[in-house]
Design a protein around this motif. Sequence first.
Motif, short mmCIF file in Angstrom:
data_model
loop_
_atom_site.label_atom_id
_atom_site.label_comp_id
_atom_site.label_asym_id
_atom_site.label_seq_id
_atom_site.Cartn_x
_atom_site.Cartn_y
_atom_site.Cartn_z
N LEU A 272 -88.64 94.03 28.78
CA LEU A 272 -87.64 94.86 29.48
C LEU A 272 -87.01 94.10 30.64
CD1 LEU A 272 -89.34 98.38 29.44
CD2 LEU A 272 -87.13 97.78 28.43
N GLU A 273 -87.78 93.23 31.30
CA GLU A 273 -87.22 92.42 32.40
C GLU A 273 -86.13 91.47 31.88
OE1 GLU A 273 -90.58 90.45 34.08
OE2 GLU A 273 -91.43 92.29 34.96
N GLN A 274 -86.26 91.06 30.62
CA GLN A 274 -85.30 90.10 30.06
C GLN A 274 -84.07 90.76 29.44
OE1 GLN A 274 -85.69 86.83 30.29
NE2 GLN A 274 -87.77 86.87 31.15
N VAL A 275 -84.13 92.10 29.26
CA VAL A 275 -83.06 92.78 28.52
C VAL A 275 -81.67 92.55 29.10
CG1 VAL A 275 -82.14 95.10 28.06
CG2 VAL A 275 -84.43 94.50 27.31
N VAL B 8 -80.42 89.12 28.14
CA VAL B 8 -80.20 89.02 26.69
C VAL B 8 -78.91 89.73 26.29
CG1 VAL B 8 -81.07 89.78 24.45
CG2 VAL B 8 -82.62 88.73 26.09
N LEU B 9 -78.72 90.97 26.77
CA LEU B 9 -77.52 91.73 26.40
C LEU B 9 -76.26 91.04 26.88
CD1 LEU B 9 -78.65 95.44 26.97
CD2 LEU B 9 -78.56 94.16 24.84
N SER B 10 -76.32 90.46 28.07
CA SER B 10 -75.16 89.75 28.61
C SER B 10 -74.82 88.55 27.72
CB SER B 10 -75.48 89.30 30.04
OG SER B 10 -74.47 88.47 30.52
N LEU B 11 -75.84 87.80 27.31
CA LEU B 11 -75.62 86.65 26.43
C LEU B 11 -74.97 87.07 25.11
CD1 LEU B 11 -78.77 84.31 26.47
CD2 LEU B 11 -76.41 83.67 26.89
N LEU B 12 -75.53 88.12 24.51
CA LEU B 12 -75.02 88.57 23.20
C LEU B 12 -73.59 89.08 23.32
CD1 LEU B 12 -78.22 90.41 21.84
CD2 LEU B 12 -77.47 88.07 21.39
N THR B 13 -73.29 89.79 24.42
CA THR B 13 -71.92 90.28 24.63
C THR B 13 -70.96 89.09 24.72
OG1 THR B 13 -72.84 92.10 25.91
CG2 THR B 13 -70.48 91.76 26.10
N ASP B 14 -71.36 88.04 25.46
CA ASP B 14 -70.48 86.87 25.63
C ASP B 14 -70.17 86.22 24.29
OD1 ASP B 14 -70.52 87.32 28.31
OD2 ASP B 14 -71.97 85.74 28.80
N ILE B 15 -71.19 86.12 23.42
CA ILE B 15 -70.95 85.48 22.11
C ILE B 15 -69.92 86.28 21.32
CG2 ILE B 15 -71.98 84.90 19.87
CD1 ILE B 15 -74.61 84.36 21.35
N CYS C 70 -79.50 91.61 16.03
CA CYS C 70 -80.35 91.60 17.24
C CYS C 70 -80.09 92.85 18.07
CB CYS C 70 -80.04 90.37 18.09
SG CYS C 70 -80.74 88.86 17.46
N LEU C 71 -78.83 93.16 18.28
CA LEU C 71 -78.48 94.32 19.10
C LEU C 71 -79.04 95.60 18.48
CD1 LEU C 71 -74.78 93.61 20.16
CD2 LEU C 71 -76.76 93.84 21.68
N ALA C 72 -78.92 95.73 17.15
CA ALA C 72 -79.40 96.95 16.49
C ALA C 72 -80.89 97.12 16.74
CB ALA C 72 -79.11 96.89 14.99
N HIS C 73 -81.66 96.01 16.65
CA HIS C 73 -83.10 96.16 16.88
C HIS C 73 -83.40 96.41 18.35
CE1 HIS C 73 -87.43 95.55 16.93
NE2 HIS C 73 -87.36 95.96 15.67
N LEU C 74 -82.69 95.75 19.25
CA LEU C 74 -82.91 95.98 20.68
C LEU C 74 -82.61 97.44 21.04
CD1 LEU C 74 -81.31 92.67 22.00
CD2 LEU C 74 -83.70 93.35 22.35
N PHE C 75 -81.50 97.96 20.52
CA PHE C 75 -81.12 99.35 20.82
C PHE C 75 -82.16 100.34 20.30
CE2 PHE C 75 -76.26 98.37 20.97
CZ PHE C 75 -76.44 97.77 22.22
N SER C 76 -82.95 99.92 19.30
CA SER C 76 -83.92 100.87 18.73
C SER C 76 -85.07 101.15 19.69
CB SER C 76 -84.47 100.33 17.40
OG SER C 76 -85.35 99.24 17.63
N TRP C 77 -85.28 100.27 20.70
CA TRP C 77 -86.43 100.51 21.59
C TRP C 77 -86.10 100.47 23.08
CZ3 TRP C 77 -87.87 96.61 24.97
CH2 TRP C 77 -87.46 95.31 24.67
N ILE C 78 -85.00 99.82 23.48
CA ILE C 78 -84.73 99.81 24.93
C ILE C 78 -84.16 101.17 25.34
CG2 ILE C 78 -84.36 97.31 25.05
CD1 ILE C 78 -81.40 97.77 25.15
N PRO C 79 -84.52 101.65 26.54
CA PRO C 79 -84.00 102.95 26.98
C PRO C 79 -82.51 102.84 27.31
CG PRO C 79 -85.32 101.92 28.71
CD PRO C 79 -85.43 101.03 27.52
#
Length: 1118
Positions: free
Chosen positions: A177-180, A183-190, A251-260
């Motif tokens: 959760l500390e890294q989220v 990670v999201l910022s990196l994925l958005t940039d790509i 990656c985003l789909a799996h992250l969204f499945s568990w991050i609040p």
Amino acid sequence: MASEEASLRALETLMTEFFHCCTTNERKREIEELLNNFAQQIGAWRYCLYFLSNTRNEYVMMYSLTVFENLVNKMWLGVPSQDKMDMRSCLPKLLLAQHKALPFFIRNKLCKVIVDIGRQDWPMFYHDFFSNTLQLIQTPAMAPLGLVLLKTTSEELACPREDLSVARKDELRKLLLEQVPTVLSLLTDILESIWDKHSVGGATPPPSPTHGDWELLGSLLGGPPSSKVLSQPVPQLDSESLQLCSLVLECLAHLFSWIPLSTSITPSLLATVFHFARFGCDLRPSTLNGGSAPNTDSADCARLGVLAMTCVNELMSKNCVPLDFEEYLLRMFQQTFFLLQRLTRDNNAHTVRSRLEELDESYVEKFTDFLRLFVSIHLRRIETNAQFPVVEFLELLFKYTFHQPSHEGYFCCLDIWTIFLDYLTTKIKSRLADRESVLNRYKDALVLLLREVLHRIQFRYSQAQLEELDDEALDDDQQTEWQRYLRQSLEVVAKVMELLPSHAFSTLFPVLQENLDVYLGLQQFIVTSGAVRRLNITAENDCRRLHCALRDLSSLLQAVGRLAEYFIGDVFAARFNDALTVVERLVEVTCYGSQVSLYDVETAVPSVLKPDLIDVHAQSLAALQAYCHWLAQFYSELHRQSQTRFVNIVTSAMDASAPLIGAKVPEKLLLSACHLMVSVATTVRPVFLVTVPAVQNIFNLVTDSSTRRLPPEAQVLVCRALSSMLLLPWPNLPESEQQWNTRSVNHSSLLAALTRHYRQLRGTTNVQQRRMDPEDELRQTLRILRDIVDSVSGESTKSRQICYQSLQESVQVSLSLFPVFIHQSDVTDEMLSFFLALFQGLRVQMGVPFTEQIIQTFLNMFTREQLAASILQEGSAGSRVVEKFLKILQVVVQEPGQAFKPFLPSIISLCMEQVYPIVAERSSPDVKAEMFELLYQVLHHNWRFFFKASVLSSVQRGGAEEPMENEAQFVAAMQAFGQSFLEPDIHVFKQNLLYLESLNSKHKLYHKKLFRSSMLFQFINVLLQVLVHRSHELLQDEIALAVYNMASVDFDAFYSAFLPEFLNGCQGVDGNQRGVLGRNFKMERDLPSFTQSVHRLVNDLRYYRLCNGSLPPGTVKL
């Protein structure tokens, strides 16, 4: 090195041999054993690392990685720290060096092994695990590999399986959760950089939307500028960019499945995801600009859209939305509805349908899922927001629904409308004050919906689509595809009727009238020549039109029947005239059908038109039957001027039914007529019903032994109707005017006629000597009698008295025949079904002496040998016989008062000494379930048979020992319950757990001294062992609750005595691990904390056993 090289060649040879088609199973087992032994050797991983670096054989690679996987997940505790360090260094280097050359499934497996090491060692011993992954993602050439590692990390660390302790699971989740945000910022940039790069100097823009489109887009998105951005064409991506974007979205789909849901999910990320969602809903890239992008497959582009919508739906499925996220949700809805508007933007229905047909099927499914999630979870949140135009959304949903290219898609959209209509109905009921304003807001949408759904069920408008529906094969719900389609459509019609009754009725009834006119006009086309009647409609086109009209009439009759409930109750008077019109029209149609006997007419296309004519006739009877509750209310609120109308309706209904009750009538029609007669007799109950000439004819038909018998099901229904006419109290009349004496005489005559042959069997000892087939006669008579008893079981005492008087002789005959047929399970099954109905409905009327005689007869007949013979026939009539017998005993032991108490010892003895030893040795789930229910009922309804003290005396006595009787039987019953928790049958387990909990809540079972002193800890131990072995995983919450209820009897004893004893008895863990398990079990007394500790104990105990069981012999654990 030579030995490594030789080992590699030997392994390649072995692997090739193992997978060769000619290798025998025995040789395969030998090779498998050899490979397993090799993997268990200390240092085998070094060979595997060499194999991975120096082979191209995929079998060898997979085997080597499996050795690593097993080592990391099961034996890591015992691996020397230097070896761990070497693996953490070597495997990532190998991945970086060879990832392009490796097959993708080998690459993914290697990624998983590296992530598994991170799961064990990050951050303490593998501090750069996550930063290395992020670094790879930021290096263009390595980004795909980094994304595969990131997705694997999300899968394996955020939701780890059981091979980690709870403390480690919690630590990993916190670290991730500390890294989220990073990670999201990196994925958005790509995603943004790829979109912007390919949009520069992009393709020619599409045609501008019309003014009306801009208005709608403006209202959905809060102004045209944002619409303009979204309405730009999607860029054409090269294959590398496509692959990279796909990996990011996965990656985003799996992250969204568990991050609040939180502010980490930024507006720019959401906007970017929606940009990519357009890849699914814009026309396929190959059709844009007259050509296709280089190296771009349209299926890959559609996949991007599917993945983007998967991300959106992961966010949508979260019900718990923080306040600061609601604005983001609104933005999501606006952007999705922009996409919906693109999908349905054309006013030409054919164009919209063609567009949806062109889209990827998975994309349409994902989009429909989104709409369902929005309506079911978020509509109530967003509806009142001024920035969200709900009515315009419904307009788009309407177009989307009725242009679906597949039936399944249409079904799913109908489900969404059903959810919306339920929401609207609930909202209106809770806000009666502004009911009209709410309704007016949605009225136009509901009117359109009703009209279109009605069109969709009519062949007149939708013949091509409806002909595609299968009307023969049954699904799991025992309905055909056509029946399911019609049922779902009629549910929507009914829900609109509830909201807009007068409008719905005025829409439906004229359409029904139109089709009825066709049907009622058929009489003029019937030509008679001799004994043959023929329908003189032969032209192909006329036959097709008639077929469509009849199918539509059948559907509309079902629709009218479905709406019957909206004319009764409080609205009876207000909607009386509409209902009367419907009922009189239905009576007219049913009478017409029976008089003209269209089912008996020859037609030009018999395989099509004959079933149509039969179905219309049957559906008209069924629709009239649906209005029986309305007729009952009409009867109870009769005014003098309406009396004639009511009598005419009932008489005509009987005139329509009676001619159809005969052996030569098609069964579908026959049963519809029987069901109508049953409903009039049991629901409406008119005083004059028995005197109607048509009903008199049926009495004569049934009681005349010379006439041909009806099919079994129809015979049962007709007999139930006739019996009910004589037995059931008439409404609106005092007891003195019920004419019970006359009715009693008539009922006795009726049953005497029905049981004439049956009663002649009395005294028979050898049934084979009789000329008739006694078994069929006997079974059918028993079915009729049982049904008659069932039909009066909930009625007044007088009705039941008359029923038993008429039945008395037949009951005695049944009891005398029981020993004769004891070895014929199918006959005994019917007999016991009849006796079970008697015990459930007429035991008071039978009286104690005769009931005792029946019970004693059964107890004598069901010897252990007889029970064993029956139970051994699992799933057969023999097994059912024992189940029915146990059900009868359940009724007996529930009886209050002292009359049947003397039987308790015999019943318990039968249970524990005769039935239980037989079922304990085999599965017999049905017999077991009934036996344990009988035990539960014995305990629950006869608690004082075991514990004499009353509640008051227990309170007065305080903690003193309470007196107990029949202790041996009680202990035996408890042991049987305990034993059932060691067996695999989950249904018996669940049932028995509920029974114990019920006995505790009603009688304080767990608090009883005997239970506390000698059974309580045994039960807790068994239930915890079940959790540890995961044999009944579906019931883990119920088991944890039962453990809590048992422990709460004496928490001090649980924590000080039971828990240490339980841990000491646990095999496969050492002293230190036992200490950790004990310390981690918090000494809390509230249910949530206790349950959490139980699950933690179970998880960590399994984890320690897994680790310890996989360590090489002689390993020293620190």
